[in-house]
Design an enzyme around this catalytic site. Sequence first.
Site, short mmCIF file in Angstrom:
data_model
loop_
_atom_site.label_atom_id
_atom_site.label_comp_id
_atom_site.label_asym_id
_atom_site.label_seq_id
_atom_site.Cartn_x
_atom_site.Cartn_y
_atom_site.Cartn_z
N GLY A 19 0.81 -1.21 0.00
CA GLY A 19 0.00 0.00 0.00
C GLY A 19 0.85 1.26 0.00
N MET A 34 2.92 9.83 2.26
CA MET A 34 4.33 10.12 2.40
C MET A 34 5.26 8.98 1.98
SD MET A 34 4.19 13.14 3.45
CE MET A 34 2.70 14.07 3.79
N VAL A 90 4.70 0.92 1.21
CA VAL A 90 5.01 -0.25 2.03
C VAL A 90 4.95 -1.50 1.14
CG1 VAL A 90 4.42 -1.60 4.06
CG2 VAL A 90 3.98 0.86 4.03
N LYS A 127 9.31 -0.29 4.52
CA LYS A 127 8.71 1.04 4.46
C LYS A 127 9.72 2.00 3.85
CE LYS A 127 6.62 2.28 8.29
NZ LYS A 127 6.31 2.50 9.75
N ASP A 169 1.07 8.16 19.47
CA ASP A 169 0.04 7.89 18.45
C ASP A 169 -0.61 6.53 18.69
OD1 ASP A 169 -1.50 8.69 16.31
OD2 ASP A 169 -0.15 7.83 14.81
#
Length: 438
Positions: free
Chosen positions: A21, A25, A28, A43, A141
Site C-alpha cells: 500500500g 508520504m 510499504v 517502508k 500515536d
Amino acid sequence: MSRVFYINQSIGEYRIVDFLGAGGMGEVYRAMHSKIGRVAAVKVLTQTTQTSDFVERFFNEARIQASLQHPNIATLYDFMEVGGQPCIIMEYVDGQTISERVTAYREAYGAALPLSETIYIFERVVEAIEYIHRHGIIHRDIKSNNVKVSSLGQVKLLDFGIAKGQASPGLTQVGSVIGTLQYLAPELIRGGVADERGDTWALGVMLYEMVTGRMPFEAQTIGDLSDKIGRADYTPPAQYVSGLPRPVSDVIARCLRRNPAERYSATDLLRAVKQLESAVSKPGLSSTVSDAATEYVEEKAGGSSKSLPLVIGAAAAVVVLAVAVVAAIFAFGPSSDTSNANGVATLKNGLKSGASPSASAGAREDDCEINVFGLRADVYRGGEKVGTTPYAFKCKLGEHVLLTLKSEGYENGTSDFTVSDLKKRDMVVMKKSDPSHR
C-alpha cells in the site's frame, strides 16, 4: 502510477514480493529474506517527501524501534538507503487491526467486542506501553489502527513514526499539535508538551472503543470535537453496554481524567488491567471475531486500491492534523458561522462583541471560553487586547460574542457566536499565513 520498488527487486538481502500500500508520504512492501526466508515489511519514503524534517522523523522512528525488544512490539530488522531513499525493514504482521476487529464484529453481530477479547488484547498493549515508558519513550500515536492481532494470535503495537525518546531531536514546534485528534489528550489539543500521561489518555480512548464499539468523543466539526475532548465530555460506557463490570468503567474513567496528574501511570494501569481478568471468565481471542474480521478485511481488500494512509508513520501521522486543520477551514468552516458561499473563512478585524437584541439585561450570567486549535493566540475585542487563549470570560445567554484572534505566522481568526446553553465555548482553527503574501 510509478512506484519506488518493483516486484522481485533486491533490497539488501531482501526480495520484494508484493506491494502492500501507499500513504501520502511513502510506500510499504512485503519482502522475503533471500537466504533465511523471513518475511518482512519494507517502508520507504518517496522522493517527494524527503524534506529534512520527514527524513529525520524516519531516522528517529528507526532508532527508537531498533532499541526495543518486546513480544508485543513489531521488531525492526534493518535500516538502509536504496538509491538515496531511506528504508525501514521490519517485522511483517499479518492479521487485522483492533479497529478492523471492532468494525467487523459490530457489522456482523451488532455488538462490541466480547469483553474477554478486549481485556486480553488491552493487557498486552498496556504491557508494551509500560515497557517503552520504562525506557524513556513516549509513543504519542496510540490508536486502534496502530495495534494488530496476527493470524497466530500475537498482539503487536506498530508505528513509532512520531514517538519521542530521550535522544530524539526537537522535531515538534512549541505549541503545535501532533497525533490523531480523536485520541489526543486535552492538554495536547491546547498545545501542551506530550508526556506519558498523554499515552494513558489514548489507551483509555482505545479501551472505550473496544468496550462499546464506538468512540468516546464524536462531533461533526473539529472545533466541537476538540471542545468535547477539552472538557472530557463523554457518555459513560455502561450506558451503551448493559452489565459492564464496574471495574472496567473505573479504569476507563481514570484514563480519561481531564487532569493528567490524576491519570494512571503505565505501571499502575497495567496493575489495574491485570485485576480486570477476574471480571471475565476466560480472557482470550474470540474465533468468532477473528473469522468476522478476516472476512471483513478480505472484502475490503478486494474493493480497494491498497491505500494505506497511516502506515508510513513518520510522515503520515504528522500530516493527520495538518490536513485536518486545512479541512476544518475549507470543508467545515470555522466554529462560528463566518464563512462565505465557498466555505472559506471570512475573517473580521477589530470588531466588538456585544449583547444581541436577544440578550436581556436580566439574562443569566455564565462562563464562556475561547480557544484555538493547536496553538496559543492573543484575543482582541474592538482592537483592544483582552487576553490570550484559552480565554475565559463571563457572558450572558443571548449575548453575541465577536472576538479577533491573532498569532504570529497565522492569518487572523474570528470567534463569532451567540451564547446559549449549548454554545458557551468556541474552538477556532487558524490557517497558517502565506509568506508570499507578506
